[in-house]
Scaffold this motif. Structure first.
Motif, PDB file in Angstrom:
ATOM      1  N   THR A   2      -8.700  -4.785  -1.739  1.00  0.00           N
ATOM      2  CA  THR A   2      -8.251  -4.456  -0.782  1.00  0.00           C
ATOM      3  C   THR A   2      -7.243  -3.812  -0.219  1.00  0.00           C
ATOM      4  OG1 THR A   2      -7.480  -7.093   0.211  1.00  0.00           O
ATOM      5  CG2 THR A   2     -10.211  -7.225  -0.157  1.00  0.00           C
ATOM      6  N   ALA A   3      -6.239  -3.640  -1.191  1.00  0.00           N
ATOM      7  CA  ALA A   3      -5.633  -2.839  -0.455  1.00  0.00           C
ATOM      8  C   ALA A   3      -5.333  -1.703  -0.807  1.00  0.00           C
ATOM      9  CB  ALA A   3      -4.157  -2.933  -1.706  1.00  0.00           C
ATOM     10  N   TRP A   4      -6.793  -0.910  -1.139  1.00  0.00           N
ATOM     11  CA  TRP A   4      -6.484   0.555  -0.979  1.00  0.00           C
ATOM     12  C   TRP A   4      -7.179   0.957   0.390  1.00  0.00           C
ATOM     13  CZ3 TRP A   4      -5.013   3.746  -4.553  1.00  0.00           C
ATOM     14  CH2 TRP A   4      -4.212   2.942  -5.496  1.00  0.00           C
ATOM     15  N   PRO A   5      -7.023   1.882   0.964  1.00  0.00           N
ATOM     16  CA  PRO A   5      -6.961   2.153   2.521  1.00  0.00           C
ATOM     17  C   PRO A   5      -8.177   2.465   2.590  1.00  0.00           C
ATOM     18  CG  PRO A   5      -5.256   3.946   1.824  1.00  0.00           C
ATOM     19  CD  PRO A   5      -5.420   2.607   0.930  1.00  0.00           C
ATOM     20  N   ASP A   6      -8.960   3.488   1.456  1.00  0.00           N
ATOM     21  CA  ASP A   6      -9.985   4.352   1.709  1.00  0.00           C
ATOM     22  C   ASP A   6     -11.124   3.670   0.965  1.00  0.00           C
ATOM     23  OD1 ASP A   6     -12.750   5.738   1.800  1.00  0.00           O
ATOM     24  OD2 ASP A   6     -11.802   7.464   2.244  1.00  0.00           O
ATOM     25  N   ARG A   7     -12.194   3.243   1.411  1.00  0.00           N
ATOM     26  CA  ARG A   7     -12.617   1.816   0.327  1.00  0.00           C
ATOM     27  C   ARG A   7     -14.226   2.257   0.250  1.00  0.00           C
ATOM     28  NH1 ARG A   7     -11.343  -2.757  -1.994  1.00  0.00           N
ATOM     29  NH2 ARG A   7     -13.726  -3.420  -2.207  1.00  0.00           N
ATOM     30  N   ARG A   8     -14.530   3.636   0.841  1.00  0.00           N
ATOM     31  CA  ARG A   8     -15.685   3.978   0.375  1.00  0.00           C
ATOM     32  C   ARG A   8     -15.772   5.111  -0.814  1.00  0.00           C
ATOM     33  NH1 ARG A   8     -15.614   9.245   3.970  1.00  0.00           N
ATOM     34  NH2 ARG A   8     -13.537   9.324   3.131  1.00  0.00           N
ATOM     35  N   ILE A   9     -15.501   4.964  -2.074  1.00  0.00           N
ATOM     36  CA  ILE A   9     -15.956   5.157  -2.965  1.00  0.00           C
ATOM     37  C   ILE A   9     -15.377   4.369  -4.043  1.00  0.00           C
ATOM     38  CG2 ILE A   9     -14.866   6.136  -5.582  1.00  0.00           C
ATOM     39  CD1 ILE A   9     -16.030   8.168  -4.106  1.00  0.00           C
ATOM     40  N   LEU A  10     -14.719   3.099  -3.456  1.00  0.00           N
ATOM     41  CA  LEU A  10     -14.853   1.785  -4.699  1.00  0.00           C
ATOM     42  C   LEU A  10     -16.383   1.537  -4.356  1.00  0.00           C
ATOM     43  CD1 LEU A  10     -11.301   0.278  -3.419  1.00  0.00           C
ATOM     44  CD2 LEU A  10     -12.079   2.347  -5.309  1.00  0.00           C
ATOM     45  N   VAL A 228      -1.833  11.784  -6.902  1.00  0.00           N
ATOM     46  CA  VAL A 228      -2.976  10.779  -6.081  1.00  0.00           C
ATOM     47  C   VAL A 228      -2.411  10.619  -4.425  1.00  0.00           C
ATOM     48  CG1 VAL A 228      -3.917   8.566  -6.542  1.00  0.00           C
ATOM     49  CG2 VAL A 228      -3.360   9.365  -8.540  1.00  0.00           C
ATOM     50  N   VAL A 229      -1.327  10.462  -4.612  1.00  0.00           N
ATOM     51  CA  VAL A 229      -1.473   9.769  -2.774  1.00  0.00           C
ATOM     52  C   VAL A 229      -1.186  11.337  -2.058  1.00  0.00           C
ATOM     53  CG1 VAL A 229       0.955   9.986  -1.241  1.00  0.00           C
ATOM     54  CG2 VAL A 229       0.817   8.048  -3.663  1.00  0.00           C
ATOM     55  N   VAL A 344      -4.441   3.674 -16.344  1.00  0.00           N
ATOM     56  CA  VAL A 344      -5.116   4.149 -15.007  1.00  0.00           C
ATOM     57  C   VAL A 344      -4.326   2.680 -14.304  1.00  0.00           C
ATOM     58  CG1 VAL A 344      -7.383   2.640 -14.094  1.00  0.00           C
ATOM     59  CG2 VAL A 344      -7.279   4.673 -15.618  1.00  0.00           C
ATOM     60  N   ARG A 345      -3.892   1.065 -15.201  1.00  0.00           N
ATOM     61  CA  ARG A 345      -3.624   0.135 -14.392  1.00  0.00           C
ATOM     62  C   ARG A 345      -1.942   0.384 -13.818  1.00  0.00           C
ATOM     63  NH1 ARG A 345      -6.399  -2.695 -18.449  1.00  0.00           N
ATOM     64  NH2 ARG A 345      -4.890  -2.361 -19.609  1.00  0.00           N
ATOM     65  N   THR A 346      -1.319   1.292 -14.386  1.00  0.00           N
ATOM     66  CA  THR A 346      -0.224   1.437 -13.932  1.00  0.00           C
ATOM     67  C   THR A 346      -0.152   3.056 -12.923  1.00  0.00           C
ATOM     68  OG1 THR A 346       0.972   1.207 -16.461  1.00  0.00           O
ATOM     69  CG2 THR A 346       1.615   2.881 -15.083  1.00  0.00           C
ATOM     70  N   LEU A 347      -0.785   3.425 -12.859  1.00  0.00           N
ATOM     71  CA  LEU A 347      -1.140   4.445 -11.862  1.00  0.00           C
ATOM     72  C   LEU A 347      -1.686   4.198 -10.327  1.00  0.00           C
ATOM     73  CD1 LEU A 347      -0.989   7.937 -11.134  1.00  0.00           C
ATOM     74  CD2 LEU A 347      -3.330   7.964 -11.661  1.00  0.00           C
ATOM     75  N   ALA A 348      -2.677   3.624 -10.215  1.00  0.00           N
ATOM     76  CA  ALA A 348      -2.818   2.198  -9.595  1.00  0.00           C
ATOM     77  C   ALA A 348      -1.458   1.607  -8.860  1.00  0.00           C
ATOM     78  CB  ALA A 348      -4.121   1.340  -9.440  1.00  0.00           C
ATOM     79  N   ALA A 349      -0.659   0.903 -10.117  1.00  0.00           N
ATOM     80  CA  ALA A 349       0.442   0.106  -9.293  1.00  0.00           C
ATOM     81  C   ALA A 349       0.709   1.112  -8.823  1.00  0.00           C
ATOM     82  CB  ALA A 349       0.617  -0.839 -10.455  1.00  0.00           C
ATOM     83  N   GLU A 350       1.502   2.046  -9.435  1.00  0.00           N
ATOM     84  CA  GLU A 350       2.124   3.439  -9.022  1.00  0.00           C
ATOM     85  C   GLU A 350       1.897   4.273  -7.170  1.00  0.00           C
ATOM     86  OE1 GLU A 350       2.739   6.084 -11.976  1.00  0.00           O
ATOM     87  OE2 GLU A 350       4.323   4.135 -12.262  1.00  0.00           O
ATOM     88  N   VAL A 351       0.510   3.969  -7.370  1.00  0.00           N
ATOM     89  CA  VAL A 351       0.340   4.611  -6.102  1.00  0.00           C
ATOM     90  C   VAL A 351       0.419   3.253  -4.534  1.00  0.00           C
ATOM     91  CG1 VAL A 351      -1.962   5.437  -4.748  1.00  0.00           C
ATOM     92  CG2 VAL A 351      -1.125   6.564  -6.858  1.00  0.00           C
ATOM     93  N   LEU A 352      -0.127   2.222  -5.383  1.00  0.00           N
ATOM     94  CA  LEU A 352      -0.291   1.373  -4.011  1.00  0.00           C
ATOM     95  C   LEU A 352       0.944   1.103  -3.858  1.00  0.00           C
ATOM     96  CD1 LEU A 352      -2.777  -0.910  -5.583  1.00  0.00           C
ATOM     97  CD2 LEU A 352      -2.865   0.773  -3.286  1.00  0.00           C
ATOM     98  N   ALA A 353       2.004   0.804  -4.170  1.00  0.00           N
ATOM     99  CA  ALA A 353       3.730   0.867  -3.741  1.00  0.00           C
ATOM    100  C   ALA A 353       3.582   1.949  -3.477  1.00  0.00           C
ATOM    101  CB  ALA A 353       4.307   1.304  -5.326  1.00  0.00           C
ATOM    102  N   LYS A 354       3.442   3.411  -3.987  1.00  0.00           N
ATOM    103  CA  LYS A 354       3.719   4.025  -2.524  1.00  0.00           C
ATOM    104  C   LYS A 354       3.599   4.540  -1.239  1.00  0.00           C
ATOM    105  CE  LYS A 354       5.250   7.725  -6.135  1.00  0.00           C
ATOM    106  NZ  LYS A 354       6.879   8.518  -5.731  1.00  0.00           N
ATOM    107  N   VAL A 355       1.719   4.074  -1.231  1.00  0.00           N
ATOM    108  CA  VAL A 355       1.371   4.544   0.243  1.00  0.00           C
ATOM    109  C   VAL A 355       1.746   2.963   0.696  1.00  0.00           C
ATOM    110  CG1 VAL A 355      -1.731   3.403   1.237  1.00  0.00           C
ATOM    111  CG2 VAL A 355      -1.332   4.691  -1.285  1.00  0.00           C
ATOM    112  N   ARG A 356       2.259   1.472   0.585  1.00  0.00           N
ATOM    113  CA  ARG A 356       2.456   0.775   1.676  1.00  0.00           C
ATOM    114  C   ARG A 356       4.028   1.152   1.210  1.00  0.00           C
ATOM    115  NH1 ARG A 356       1.686  -2.492  -3.792  1.00  0.00           N
ATOM    116  NH2 ARG A 356      -0.913  -3.736  -3.275  1.00  0.00           N
TER     117      ARG A 356
END
Length: 356
Positions: A2-10, A228-229, A344-356
């Motif tokens: 649920t951490a992604w701010p935009d879930r439309r594609i998910l 990505v950000v 993919v896993r590393t990129l997702a974690a890095e993006v979420l860290a920046k988004v937060r």
């Protein structure tokens, strides 16, 4: 998650991370698609250069390895009319290279095997019911598109202009890939043939977001968390990444292509039509330098590649990349060689860290 701010594609695709593997014909293997899917992204199986039987085999391998969603991708070009005069002129331009390699310039060549979406491929979609079906170079004829939609598949396609994005939405696409000028491989342009008017990703994305109501997927020049950000900040709901996956062990590319990706600078790629007859971005090599990037006399897509096949067959086995299409986006130097799932896993974690 649920951490992604935009879930439309998910939610639309049933994936964990808004990271899509670009369906790269040739490098895109079932193993690559499986790795991305298992890591929570959307795996893709390209069908532009394979037969329906090979597509079925790839889908069998994917379904045997994972229950995650998959994107089945097709080209939608129209088969060109025979133009013997143009073909002869193209063969004449290539004749010096044939003679240099000891080949007969008049030797017969096999036609290109890039097939557009047709009834046979549509039957594959109906039999396997992939969760997502994507198209490049526009959309198939309405009767085929209706059959695809009847399977329940979500339909997405590439747009390189706002006008193309509006057209795709009007035709019922569930999401739109905004393909910027930075992207590697073939341009998805279909309502224009003017390469000079093509738009960069970070100018195109917000304009497409403002123009359509469906989710937008940013593509082109994105290879790390910063890209990505930036795409998400401009309104994209997800990103599609191709070149950055080419350095993964699951990608199928020749060693000389891999070396070129590892060493080429961002300004060493260019848009060219000489390999297939249609504009595509790749790393500059001898053929691009000597024939020119965009050759007006190149046969229509996909016929230009037929006459290059003997030159490639003669030179690539000895490590030459003189006549090879080295598809690459402008952000290749940002890519890090690692397994696709780890990326993919590393990129997702890095993006979420920046988004937060």
């Amino acid at each position: 998650m649920t951490a992604w701010p935009d879930r439309r594609i998910l939610d639309l695709f049933g994936i964990e991370h808004p990271i899509l593997l670009a369906p790269m014909a040739g490098p895109g293997t079932a193993e690559l698609a499986i790795a991305v899917a298992e890591a929570g992204g959307l795996g893709a199986l390209p069908c532009a250069t394979i037969t329906p039987e090979q597509a079925r085999s790839a889908l069998d391998a994917f379904r045997a390895a994972t229950s995650r969603p998959v994107n089945l991708n097709f080209f939608c070009h129209r088969k060109p009319e025979d133009d013997p005069q143009r073909e002869a002129a193209w063969r004449a331009r290539l004749a010096p290279y044939y003679r240099e390699l000891g080949l007969d310039p008049a030797m017969p060549v096999a036609p290109s095997n890039r097939a557009p979406f047709d009834d046979a491929f549509c039957e594959v979609v109906e039999a396997y019911r992939p969760e997502i079906v994507s198209f490049h170079f526009g959309l198939p004829e309405p009767r085929l598109l209706d059959r695809v939609k009847a399977t329940g598949a979500k339909v997405i396609a590439s747009a390189t202009t706002v006008r193309e994005a509006r057209h795709l939405e009007a035709e019922g696409c569930d999401a739109i890939i905004a393909q910027g000028f930075e992207a590697g491989g073939h341009r998805g342009m279909f309502l224009t043939a003017d390469v000079s008017s093509q738009i960069g990703t970070f100018a195109l994305v917000p304009q497409v977001v403002d123009a359509v109501g469906v989710p937008v997927i940013a593509a082109g020049g994105i290879a790390d968390a910063r890209g990505v950000v930036a795409a998400l900040a401009l309104g994209a709901s997800a990103v599609q990444i191709g070149t950055a996956f080419l350095l993964s062990p699951e990608a199928k590319i020749p060693s000389q292509h891999r070396r070129a990706l590892e060493t080429a600078e961002a300004d060493e790629t260019a848009i060219t039509n000489i390999f297939t007859g249609r504009p595509a971005r790749g790393i500059i090599n001898r053929l691009m330098s000597e024939l020119g990037r965009l050759a007006p006399d190149a046969p229509a897509f996909p016929l230009a590649g037929g006459a290059l096949a003997p030159l490639r067959a003669e030179t690539e086995p000895v490590g030459s990349r003189d006549f090879m299409s080295l598809w690459s986006g402008q952000a290749a130097r940002l890519a890090k060689p690692m397994p696709a799932g780890d990326f993919v896993r590393t990129l997702a974690a890095e993006v979420l860290a920046k988004v937060r």
